[in-house]
Design a protein around this motif. Structure first.
Motif, PDB file in Angstrom:
ATOM      1  N   UNK A   1       0.769  -1.094  -0.151  1.00 41.91           N
ATOM      2  CA  UNK A   1       0.116  -0.015   0.121  1.00 41.91           C
ATOM      3  C   UNK A   1       0.894   1.374   0.094  1.00 41.91           C
ATOM      4  N   UNK A   2       2.060   1.175   0.570  1.00 44.84           N
ATOM      5  CA  UNK A   2       2.867   2.254   0.421  1.00 44.84           C
ATOM      6  C   UNK A   2       3.622   2.657  -0.784  1.00 44.84           C
ATOM      7  N   UNK A   3       3.703   1.733  -1.807  1.00 43.83           N
ATOM      8  CA  UNK A   3       4.349   1.972  -2.941  1.00 43.83           C
ATOM      9  C   UNK A   3       3.666   2.890  -3.798  1.00 43.83           C
ATOM     10  N   UNK A   4       4.425   3.824  -4.373  1.00 44.27           N
ATOM     11  CA  UNK A   4       3.710   4.540  -5.432  1.00 44.27           C
ATOM     12  C   UNK A   4       3.482   3.664  -6.834  1.00 44.27           C
ATOM     13  N   UNK A   5       2.186   3.512  -7.192  1.00 47.35           N
ATOM     14  CA  UNK A   5       2.053   2.728  -8.386  1.00 47.35           C
ATOM     15  C   UNK A   5       1.172   3.660  -9.271  1.00 47.35           C
ATOM     16  N   UNK A   6       1.625   3.644 -10.695  1.00 46.70           N
ATOM     17  CA  UNK A   6       0.471   4.289 -11.463  1.00 46.70           C
ATOM     18  C   UNK A   6       0.886   3.415 -12.819  1.00 46.70           C
ATOM     19  N   UNK A   7       0.080   3.785 -13.563  1.00 43.41           N
ATOM     20  CA  UNK A   7       0.087   3.280 -15.110  1.00 43.41           C
ATOM     21  C   UNK A   7       0.252   4.217 -16.169  1.00 43.41           C
ATOM     22  N   UNK A   8       0.685   3.584 -17.141  1.00 43.76           N
ATOM     23  CA  UNK A   8       1.086   4.437 -18.584  1.00 43.76           C
ATOM     24  C   UNK A   8       0.552   3.762 -19.822  1.00 43.76           C
ATOM     25  N   UNK A   9      -0.166   4.580 -20.498  1.00 39.25           N
ATOM     26  CA  UNK A   9      -0.915   3.861 -21.723  1.00 39.25           C
ATOM     27  C   UNK A   9      -0.130   4.666 -22.812  1.00 39.25           C
ATOM     28  N   UNK A  10       0.664   3.795 -23.703  1.00 42.53           N
ATOM     29  CA  UNK A  10       1.296   4.386 -24.927  1.00 42.53           C
ATOM     30  C   UNK A  10       0.524   3.997 -26.308  1.00 42.53           C
ATOM     31  N   UNK A  11      -0.150   4.838 -26.712  1.00 46.03           N
ATOM     32  CA  UNK A  11      -0.722   4.561 -28.009  1.00 46.03           C
ATOM     33  C   UNK A  11      -1.605   3.366 -28.128  1.00 46.03           C
ATOM     34  N   UNK A  12      -2.314   3.287 -26.960  1.00 43.40           N
ATOM     35  CA  UNK A  12      -3.221   1.993 -27.010  1.00 43.40           C
ATOM     36  C   UNK A  12      -4.774   2.221 -26.602  1.00 43.40           C
ATOM     37  N   UNK A  13      -4.950   3.848 -26.822  1.00 42.98           N
ATOM     38  CA  UNK A  13      -6.390   4.300 -26.318  1.00 42.98           C
ATOM     39  C   UNK A  13      -7.116   4.609 -27.887  1.00 42.98           C
ATOM     40  N   UNK A  14      -7.690   3.455 -28.233  1.00 40.30           N
ATOM     41  CA  UNK A  14      -8.575   3.489 -29.665  1.00 40.30           C
ATOM     42  C   UNK A  14      -9.941   3.694 -29.141  1.00 40.30           C
ATOM     43  N   UNK A  15     -10.318   4.712 -29.991  1.00 40.32           N
ATOM     44  CA  UNK A  15     -11.828   5.193 -29.607  1.00 40.32           C
ATOM     45  C   UNK A  15     -12.744   4.612 -30.417  1.00 40.32           C
ATOM     46  N   UNK A  16     -13.936   4.810 -29.887  1.00 36.45           N
ATOM     47  CA  UNK A  16     -15.326   4.297 -30.773  1.00 36.45           C
ATOM     48  C   UNK A  16     -15.665   5.718 -31.578  1.00 36.45           C
ATOM     49  N   UNK A  17     -15.673   5.596 -33.095  1.00 39.39           N
ATOM     50  CA  UNK A  17     -16.082   6.918 -33.604  1.00 39.39           C
ATOM     51  C   UNK A  17     -17.644   6.717 -33.902  1.00 39.39           C
ATOM     52  N   UNK A  18     -18.149   8.050 -33.655  1.00 41.91           N
ATOM     53  CA  UNK A  18     -19.648   8.042 -34.007  1.00 41.91           C
ATOM     54  C   UNK A  18     -20.029   7.867 -35.326  1.00 41.91           C
ATOM     55  N   UNK A  19     -19.276   8.221 -36.313  1.00 39.95           N
ATOM     56  CA  UNK A  19     -19.601   7.989 -37.657  1.00 39.95           C
ATOM     57  C   UNK A  19     -19.398   6.334 -38.169  1.00 39.95           C
ATOM     58  N   UNK A  20     -20.242   5.766 -38.593  1.00 46.59           N
ATOM     59  CA  UNK A  20     -20.507   4.477 -38.819  1.00 46.59           C
ATOM     60  C   UNK A  20     -19.375   4.090 -39.990  1.00 46.59           C
ATOM     61  N   UNK A  21     -19.370   5.015 -40.744  1.00 48.75           N
ATOM     62  CA  UNK A  21     -18.192   4.672 -42.051  1.00 48.75           C
ATOM     63  C   UNK A  21     -16.702   4.659 -41.363  1.00 48.75           C
ATOM     64  N   UNK A  22     -16.358   5.546 -40.290  1.00 47.03           N
ATOM     65  CA  UNK A  22     -15.041   5.671 -39.783  1.00 47.03           C
ATOM     66  C   UNK A  22     -15.082   4.301 -38.713  1.00 47.03           C
ATOM     67  N   UNK A  23     -16.026   3.930 -38.161  1.00 41.84           N
ATOM     68  CA  UNK A  23     -16.173   3.023 -37.168  1.00 41.84           C
ATOM     69  C   UNK A  23     -15.931   1.638 -37.722  1.00 41.84           C
ATOM     70  N   UNK A  24     -16.363   1.478 -39.199  1.00 47.64           N
ATOM     71  CA  UNK A  24     -16.728  -0.024 -39.328  1.00 47.64           C
ATOM     72  C   UNK A  24     -15.473  -0.978 -39.287  1.00 47.64           C
TER      73      UNK A  24
END
Length: 416
Positions: A216-239
């Motif tokens: 519990x006393x450890x400093x622990x955090x996370x790092x996301x490198x170019x892995x946050x791909x999102x859901x596009x609203x436009x179905x053409x972009x999302x397909x």
């Protein structure tokens, strides 16, 4: 009769021979020194895989059934009790044929894994990587084809055992983490769970589990490198993303491995038609993650643009020669991405560094100060280190460039 001329000639030949020998010795010495320096280069050094044979009995295996593996470099000095556990990436396989092909490579079998060059955030060069140069570094080999989420099996109907596939990414993560904890991670003062590309999603998914595995006393955090791909609203972009993630979810048995906090919100009929597709998007699971994480990515990630708009558009985008229609799509993608990332009202728990260069992944090839990207005169390595060590909670977005900046440094996405 003694000939002084012959003596002089002889002495000259001896002198020239000695000079030649000295010259050869010097050259060999220089070559030896250069070879030694190359071997000891703190920026780039080779690491052998560690095969986790004990994981097989736990069902933690690669696509081909071989044991999982990781690459390890021990820390030293005042970094000996600090750890980076890095989940490697390498895209996904979306169908049986694709996965069977992958099972014959280092992305699907530990039998094919060899030495790996550590660099970037794994560099031991203090001047280029001052905050993490002497930490313990672990890179978990990616051999399950499904972002470390799966727990299922495909049995080939022809009964040819060489074509059977094991989707055991979740078990791989747990088994490797268990071994690394015993190596000293369980006593860490500081620790980071990082993930690049396809390893970025599980860096969020398992962030709390990683945190709970340490003191519990450890400093622990996370790092996301170019892995946050999102859901596009436009179905053409999302397909194409729906197709990719739908295939991954079905093959990997995502119904029993993804968090119930997300899957419970999906209607039963939707689960049957699109197997938990939405829960493979980081934006839909990050809200349940309590542990702080930092997102480092381009608003115009070139894997995002490639998978969304097609391979043939890559050069056009990179050189800024897109049509009005293509440019409108890029602006729409940027808008959806920025709306889907964590908001800036709590940078202590959700730091970001969002640049506009047309590139993908940064922890390996863009971490040194010589090539690091900057926003508002702050480089990405400094932004993350400030945030991690609680020096300054950085939330940086390139608001100036609303179109992609040319990728001036042609980095290669990390795969084994």
């Amino acid at each position: 009769m003694f000939d002084y001329y012959d003596l002089g000639s002889m002495m000259m030949m001896v002198t020239e021979s000695l000079q030649l020998v000295v010259l050869l010795v010097c050259c060999l010495t220089i070559i030896t020194i250069n070879c030694a320096n190359a071997t000891q280069n703190p920026n780039i050094y080779s690491v052998n895989p560690t095969i986790v044979h004990s994981a097989v009995s736990k069902g933690a295996v690669c696509l081909d059934g071989s044991p999982p593996a990781y690459y390890f470099e021990p820390g030293f000095g005042d970094g000996a009790e600090n750890w980076i556990v890095h989940l490697s990436g390498g895209a996904w396989c979306m169908n049986v044929t694709n996965c069977q092909e992958r099972a014959t490579s280092s992305n699907g079998s530990s039998k094919k894994m060899g030495q790996l060059n550590f660099q970037g955030i794994h560099s031991k060069n203090e001047s280029q990587n001052p905050d993490f140069y002497n930490w313990n570094k672990v890179l978990v080999a990616y051999c399950d084809g499904g972002s470390f989420i799966g727990d299922s099996e495909y049995i080939d109907p022809t009964n040819n055992s060489t074509k059977n596939l094991q989707f055991r990414g979740q078990k791989i993560f747990y088994a490797v983490l268990e071994e690394v904890l015993e190596k000293g991670l369980k006593n860490a003062k500081n620790a980071i769970l990082a993930g690049s590309s396809a390893g970025g999603y599980p860096a969020i998914l398992y962030c709390d589990y990683f945190r709970d595995s340490l003191p519990i006393k450890s400093r622990v955090k996370c790092l996301v490198d170019s892995g946050y791909f999102v859901h596009f609203k436009n179905p053409v972009l999302e397909r194409f993303w729906s197709w990719r993630y739908g295939g991954v979810a079905a093959l990997q048995g995502a119904a029993k491995t993804l968090p119930k906090s997300c899957t419970s919100k999906m209607k039963a009929e939707l689960v049957q038609t699109v197997p938990l597709l939405d829960c493979l998007y980081a934006e839909n699971i990050q809200e349940y993650t309590k542990t702080p994480f930092f997102l480092y990515m381009s608003a115009f990630d070139n894997i995002e643009t490639q998978y969304t708009l097609g391979d043939e558009k890559y050069t056009t985008i990179d050189e800024g020669k897109g049509s009005a229609c293509l440019n409108a799509s890029l602006r729409e993608m940027r808008s959806d991405f920025l709306n889907a990332i964590p908001k800036g009202n709590d940078p202590k728990h959700r730091g970001v560094f969002i640049d506009a260069m047309h590139h993908h992944t940064s922890l390996i090839s863009r971490w040194s100060f010589e090539v690091a990207i900057e926003i508002n005169n702050v480089s990405a390595p400094i932004a993350f280190a400030d945030w991690y060590f609680d020096r300054k909670y950085r939330y940086l977005i390139d608001e100036i460039h609303t179109m992609p900046i040319k990728n001036t440094f042609k980095n290669v996405t990390y795969v084994h």
